[in-house]
Scaffold this motif. Structure first.
Motif, PDB file in Angstrom:
ATOM      1  N   ALA A  85       2.019  -8.531 -22.399  1.00  0.00           N
ATOM      2  CA  ALA A  85       2.060  -6.538 -22.758  1.00  0.00           C
ATOM      3  C   ALA A  85       1.529  -6.445 -21.951  1.00  0.00           C
ATOM      4  N   GLN A  86      -0.132  -6.627 -21.324  1.00  0.00           N
ATOM      5  CA  GLN A  86      -0.923  -5.621 -20.836  1.00  0.00           C
ATOM      6  C   GLN A  86      -0.701  -6.242 -19.572  1.00  0.00           C
ATOM      7  N   LEU A  87      -0.585  -7.771 -19.713  1.00  0.00           N
ATOM      8  CA  LEU A  87      -0.615  -9.283 -18.571  1.00  0.00           C
ATOM      9  C   LEU A  87       0.635  -8.478 -17.539  1.00  0.00           C
ATOM     10  N   ARG A  88       1.566  -8.356 -17.813  1.00  0.00           N
ATOM     11  CA  ARG A  88       2.926  -8.152 -17.451  1.00  0.00           C
ATOM     12  C   ARG A  88       2.938  -7.425 -16.123  1.00  0.00           C
ATOM     13  N   PRO A  89       2.540  -6.253 -16.330  1.00  0.00           N
ATOM     14  CA  PRO A  89       2.904  -5.380 -14.711  1.00  0.00           C
ATOM     15  C   PRO A  89       2.328  -6.409 -13.932  1.00  0.00           C
ATOM     16  N   LEU A  90       0.560  -6.957 -13.848  1.00  0.00           N
ATOM     17  CA  LEU A  90       0.295  -7.018 -13.179  1.00  0.00           C
ATOM     18  C   LEU A  90       1.170  -8.221 -12.485  1.00  0.00           C
ATOM     19  N   VAL A  91       1.008  -8.952 -13.119  1.00  0.00           N
ATOM     20  CA  VAL A  91       1.641 -10.405 -13.195  1.00  0.00           C
ATOM     21  C   VAL A  91       2.493 -10.889 -12.095  1.00  0.00           C
ATOM     22  N   TYR A  92       3.570  -9.532 -12.674  1.00  0.00           N
ATOM     23  CA  TYR A  92       4.539  -9.391 -11.772  1.00  0.00           C
ATOM     24  C   TYR A  92       4.939  -8.244 -10.218  1.00  0.00           C
ATOM     25  N   ILE A  93       3.521  -7.430  -9.807  1.00  0.00           N
ATOM     26  CA  ILE A  93       3.107  -7.706  -8.926  1.00  0.00           C
ATOM     27  C   ILE A  93       2.284  -8.152  -8.015  1.00  0.00           C
ATOM     28  N   ALA A  94       1.973  -9.566  -9.181  1.00  0.00           N
ATOM     29  CA  ALA A  94       1.550 -10.743  -8.093  1.00  0.00           C
ATOM     30  C   ALA A  94       2.158 -11.146  -7.469  1.00  0.00           C
ATOM     31  N   SER A  95       3.807 -11.664  -8.298  1.00  0.00           N
ATOM     32  CA  SER A  95       5.067 -12.226  -8.155  1.00  0.00           C
ATOM     33  C   SER A  95       5.461 -11.694  -6.409  1.00  0.00           C
ATOM     34  N   ILE A  96       5.882 -10.138  -6.818  1.00  0.00           N
ATOM     35  CA  ILE A  96       6.226  -9.656  -5.903  1.00  0.00           C
ATOM     36  C   ILE A  96       5.515  -9.901  -5.054  1.00  0.00           C
ATOM     37  N   ALA A  97       4.098  -9.661  -4.487  1.00  0.00           N
ATOM     38  CA  ALA A  97       3.074  -9.936  -3.873  1.00  0.00           C
ATOM     39  C   ALA A  97       2.999 -11.084  -3.035  1.00  0.00           C
ATOM     40  N   VAL A  98       3.305 -12.502  -3.369  1.00  0.00           N
ATOM     41  CA  VAL A  98       3.815 -13.893  -3.153  1.00  0.00           C
ATOM     42  C   VAL A  98       4.384 -13.712  -2.393  1.00  0.00           C
ATOM     43  N   VAL A  99       6.295 -12.920  -3.145  1.00  0.00           N
ATOM     44  CA  VAL A  99       7.085 -12.847  -1.986  1.00  0.00           C
ATOM     45  C   VAL A  99       7.107 -12.740  -0.719  1.00  0.00           C
ATOM     46  N   CYS A 100       6.467 -11.544  -0.961  1.00  0.00           N
ATOM     47  CA  CYS A 100       6.424 -10.536   0.533  1.00  0.00           C
ATOM     48  C   CYS A 100       5.510 -11.780   1.371  1.00  0.00           C
ATOM     49  N   LEU A 101       4.534 -11.879   1.289  1.00  0.00           N
ATOM     50  CA  LEU A 101       3.393 -13.271   1.916  1.00  0.00           C
ATOM     51  C   LEU A 101       4.844 -14.234   2.726  1.00  0.00           C
ATOM     52  N   ALA A 102       5.450 -14.734   1.696  1.00  0.00           N
ATOM     53  CA  ALA A 102       6.429 -15.664   2.304  1.00  0.00           C
ATOM     54  C   ALA A 102       6.798 -14.956   3.294  1.00  0.00           C
ATOM     55  N   GLU A 103       7.554 -14.791   2.614  1.00  0.00           N
ATOM     56  CA  GLU A 103       8.767 -13.595   3.930  1.00  0.00           C
ATOM     57  C   GLU A 103       8.000 -13.287   5.151  1.00  0.00           C
ATOM     58  N   HIS A 104       7.049 -12.936   4.708  1.00  0.00           N
ATOM     59  CA  HIS A 104       6.595 -12.509   6.051  1.00  0.00           C
ATOM     60  C   HIS A 104       5.317 -13.524   6.330  1.00  0.00           C
TER      61      HIS A 104
END
Length: 203
Positions: free
Chosen positions: A78-97
């Motif tokens: 429950a504590q890790l969930r937001p951090l992991v999902y923010i990291a997932s978004i960051a990975v996708v953003c970097l890939a798109e960039h």
């Protein structure tokens, strides 16, 4: 064949749910601040922003699905969930960039490079991922809901953009002109959606 039809039906039903009944802007107020900025920003194309938001939502869904499965056995998920999902978004953003940076001949490449972080760091993306994962959506449901959330955001932008010239009317009291009347208008649209759907479909 039956499984393909069933999966397609689930995908489109969750997409329609996210566009209308569970619109991220009107039911959860996700991304409202960016939407208000986007409506008044002539430098940023609403169509391009919406396209990048939809692409980001769809790409983040499987990454977050896999990441959520990875942390599911952990006690502190429950504590890790937001951090992991923010990291997932960051990975996708970097890939798109990276893809846009490599495609040097792409039309409007410079504008897309500027829009990618704005779309990826929108609170609507993280909010949609959290809804998908906390409700334990399957991968197909997550993809449909992600696409629908992006399209629903575009619909909200179009509705507010269309009403912008009407919201500048002199009949509106001076104290309410600009941002206040825009927020009131968004609130009225949200109430209208609740009037049609009620609370039975809240996820």
């Amino acid at each position: 064949m039956k499984e393909v039809v069933s999966s397609s039906a689930v995908f489109f039903s969750y997409a329609l749910l996210a566009i209308f009944a569970q619109n991220a802007v009107f039911t959860r107020a996700l991304g409202v601040s960016r939407m208000v900025q986007l409506v008044g920003d002539d430098r940023t194309s609403s169509a391009l922003f919406g396209m990048m938001l939809c692409i980001t939502q769809v790409l983040v869904a499987p990454v977050a699905f896999l990441a959520g499965g990875f942390i599911a056995p952990l006690d502190n998920r429950a504590q890790l969930r937001p951090l992991v999902y923010i990291a997932s978004i960051a990975v996708v953003c970097l890939a798109e960039h990276l893809v846009l940076w490599l495609l040097r001949s792409l039309p409007r490449r410079a504008q897309l490079l500027r829009i990618v972080p704005l779309a990826a760091l929108n609170s609507g993306v993280l909010g949609t991922v959290l809804v998908e994962r906390t409700q334990s959506f399957t991968l197909g449901q997550s993809l449909g809901f992600g696409l629908g959330s992006g399209l629903g955001y575009v619909l909200a932008v179009l509705l507010v953009t269309e009403a912008r010239h009407r919201l500048r009317s002199r009949a509106i009291p001076k104290a309410f002109r600009g941002l206040p009347i825009t927020l009131v208008y968004i609130g009225v649209l949200a109430l209208a959606i609740y009037g049609f759907t009620g609370h039975s479909v809240i996820l």
